[in-house]
Design a protein around this motif. Structure first.
Motif, short mmCIF file in Angstrom:
data_model
loop_
_atom_site.label_atom_id
_atom_site.label_comp_id
_atom_site.label_asym_id
_atom_site.label_seq_id
_atom_site.Cartn_x
_atom_site.Cartn_y
_atom_site.Cartn_z
N VAL A 95 0.90 -1.37 -0.01
CA VAL A 95 0.02 -0.03 0.17
C VAL A 95 0.91 1.16 -0.06
N ARG A 96 1.69 1.34 0.78
CA ARG A 96 2.89 2.30 0.90
C ARG A 96 3.45 2.64 -0.64
N TRP A 97 3.73 1.60 -1.22
CA TRP A 97 4.48 1.72 -2.51
C TRP A 97 3.37 2.12 -3.44
N ALA A 98 2.35 1.65 -3.66
CA ALA A 98 1.35 2.16 -4.42
C ALA A 98 0.85 3.65 -4.13
N ASP A 99 1.13 4.33 -2.78
CA ASP A 99 0.64 5.56 -2.58
C ASP A 99 1.79 6.59 -3.30
N GLU A 100 3.17 5.87 -3.43
CA GLU A 100 4.18 6.65 -3.86
C GLU A 100 4.07 6.76 -5.54
#
Length: 132
Positions: free
Chosen positions: A116-121
């Protein structure tokens, strides 16, 4: 400290075996067996007689031991490709995110949070737009 997906990703890659030609050759029997699990009858045959099914594909002693122990990381080290191993892992009740968590040394919840963090980036302009 801010989240750096590139640094974090590079750290994890060093801990995961590189699936190159040598590993592909070494893992051919294991991966061929895992590919066979696309057919329900083959999954059932494996569950009915695991030793005979593994012998049918000529797994090495290292591969057979890893399968018997349900040790996905050892299967990767023995030449297993995660995309083929996902079929076998499914027989064991594991999903792809379980495999990712195992490979990175995280819990499944930590692994999902990282995704999720990677997707948010991902910049909004680079995201795939769905046709609704």
């Amino acid at each position: 400290m801010s989240f750096d997906p590139v640094s974090d990703d590079n750290e994890r890659r060093r801990a995961i075996p590189l699936f190159d030609g040598g590993l592909a050759t070494r893992g051919f029997a294991l991966n061929a067996m895992c590919f066979s699990f696309n057919e329900k009858a083959n999954r059932e045959a494996f569950l009915a007689d695991e030793d005979a099914y593994c012998a049918k594909f000529g797994l090495s002693a290292e591969q057979r031991d890893a399968v018997a122990r349900r040790d996905v990381l050892a299967m990767l080290d023995a030449g297993g490709n995660v995309y083929y191993l996902a079929k076998l892992a499914g027989i064991f009740g594991l999903g792809v995110q379980d495999l990712g968590a195992l490979q990175t040394g995280m819990s499944v919840d930590e692994f999902k949070a990282m995704l999720v963090r990677w997707a948010d980036e991902i910049p909004v302009s680079a995201r795939v737009k769905e046709n609704v």
